[in-house]
Scaffold this active site. Structure first.
Site, mmCIF file in Angstrom:
data_model
loop_
_atom_site.group_PDB
_atom_site.id
_atom_site.type_symbol
_atom_site.label_atom_id
_atom_site.label_comp_id
_atom_site.label_asym_id
_atom_site.label_seq_id
_atom_site.Cartn_x
_atom_site.Cartn_y
_atom_site.Cartn_z
ATOM 1 C CG HIS A 1 -8.598 -2.981 -2.524
ATOM 2 N ND1 HIS A 1 -9.512 -2.282 -3.282
ATOM 3 C CD2 HIS A 1 -8.440 -2.274 -1.378
ATOM 4 C CE1 HIS A 1 -9.883 -1.189 -2.633
ATOM 5 N NE2 HIS A 1 -9.252 -1.162 -1.463
ATOM 6 C CG HIS B 1 -6.718 -2.675 2.980
ATOM 7 N ND1 HIS B 1 -5.989 -1.524 2.785
ATOM 8 C CD2 HIS B 1 -7.918 -2.449 2.382
ATOM 9 C CE1 HIS B 1 -6.724 -0.635 2.110
ATOM 10 N NE2 HIS B 1 -7.906 -1.175 1.861
ATOM 11 C CG ASP C 1 -2.049 1.009 1.093
ATOM 12 O OD1 ASP C 1 -3.210 0.577 0.967
ATOM 13 O OD2 ASP C 1 -1.765 2.235 1.100
ATOM 14 C CB VAL D 1 -9.047 1.876 -5.232
ATOM 15 C CG1 VAL D 1 -8.690 1.364 -6.627
ATOM 16 C CG2 VAL D 1 -8.047 2.949 -4.783
HETATM 17 P P1 AMP Z 1 -9.780 1.572 0.035
HETATM 18 O O1 AMP Z 1 -10.212 2.761 0.841
HETATM 19 O O2 AMP Z 1 -10.041 0.276 0.733
HETATM 20 O O3 AMP Z 1 -10.337 1.628 -1.372
HETATM 21 O O4 AMP Z 1 -8.208 1.657 -0.024
HETATM 22 C C1 AMP Z 1 -7.467 2.016 -1.139
HETATM 23 C C2 AMP Z 1 -6.022 1.882 -0.762
HETATM 24 O O5 AMP Z 1 -5.243 1.995 -1.929
HETATM 25 C C3 AMP Z 1 -5.518 2.955 0.212
HETATM 26 O O6 AMP Z 1 -5.007 2.324 1.386
HETATM 27 C C4 AMP Z 1 -4.412 3.662 -0.577
HETATM 28 O O7 AMP Z 1 -3.321 4.060 0.219
HETATM 29 C C5 AMP Z 1 -4.029 2.615 -1.608
HETATM 30 N N1 AMP Z 1 -3.468 3.122 -2.845
HETATM 31 C C6 AMP Z 1 -3.947 4.123 -3.614
HETATM 32 N N2 AMP Z 1 -3.181 4.286 -4.702
HETATM 33 C C7 AMP Z 1 -2.196 3.368 -4.618
HETATM 34 C C8 AMP Z 1 -1.068 3.020 -5.429
HETATM 35 N N3 AMP Z 1 -0.810 3.668 -6.564
HETATM 36 N N4 AMP Z 1 -0.274 2.022 -5.029
HETATM 37 C C9 AMP Z 1 -0.510 1.365 -3.886
HETATM 38 N N5 AMP Z 1 -1.551 1.627 -3.074
HETATM 39 C C10 AMP Z 1 -2.365 2.613 -3.432
#
Ligand code: AMP
Length: 120
Positions: free
Chosen positions: A106, A108, A35, A102
């Site tokens: 996914h 975490h 992340d 996003v």
């Molecule tokens: P969510 O709120 O569950 O959709 O989490 C999205 C996660 O994606 C967040 O923890 C961000 O820090 C992570 N994130 C966003 N852009 C990137 C990236 N380019 N590479 C790695 N992680 C990312």
């Protein structure tokens, strides 16, 4: 909940190698990477290579083999990061109330310290 997949989301761009990621592991159906804004010493995301908006969408539509290999990769990361004995947390945010940023499914994987209570 919206189920229309946005091909321009950031994880779709990672999968198309349009933007870089710090790859941890992958298999035929899933990719694991760090992340970009870690919330714990271990903070890794696992995503399916095919296009699903959320856990619900993935579980409804994915083939059994894909589901199996996705969760296998989650476990492989847990082992690789050595958090299987100390403990860890899996989170999948979904939709509006889940605060999903996003819109590509996914999970975490968080660990490396005591993560406190689940929801504040
Ligand atoms: P969510 O709120 O569950 O959709 O989490 C999205 C996660 O994606 C967040 O923890 C961000 O820090 C992570 N994130 C966003 N852009 C990137 C990236 N380019 N590479 C790695 N992680 C990312």
């Amino acid at each position: 909940m919206k189920n229309l997949y946005d091909e321009n989301n950031i994880f779709a761009k990672i999968l198309r190698s349009e933007i870089p990621c710090n790859k941890i592991l992958e298999n035929d159906f899933a990719l694991a990477f760090s992340d970009i804004n870690p919330q714990a010493p271990t903070h890794i995301l696992v995503i399916p290579k095919n296009s699903y908006v959320s856990f619900y969408d993935f579980t409804k539509k994915a083939e059994i083999k894909e589901v199996e290999l996705f969760w296998n990769l989650v476990n492989d990361v847990i082992e690789k990061e050595n958090v299987h004995e100390t403990g860890f947390r899996l989170i999948t945010n979904s939709g509006n109330h889940g605060n999903q940023d996003v819109p590509h499914f996914h999970v975490h994987i968080l660990g490396g310290k005591n993560l406190g209570r689940m929801v504040n």
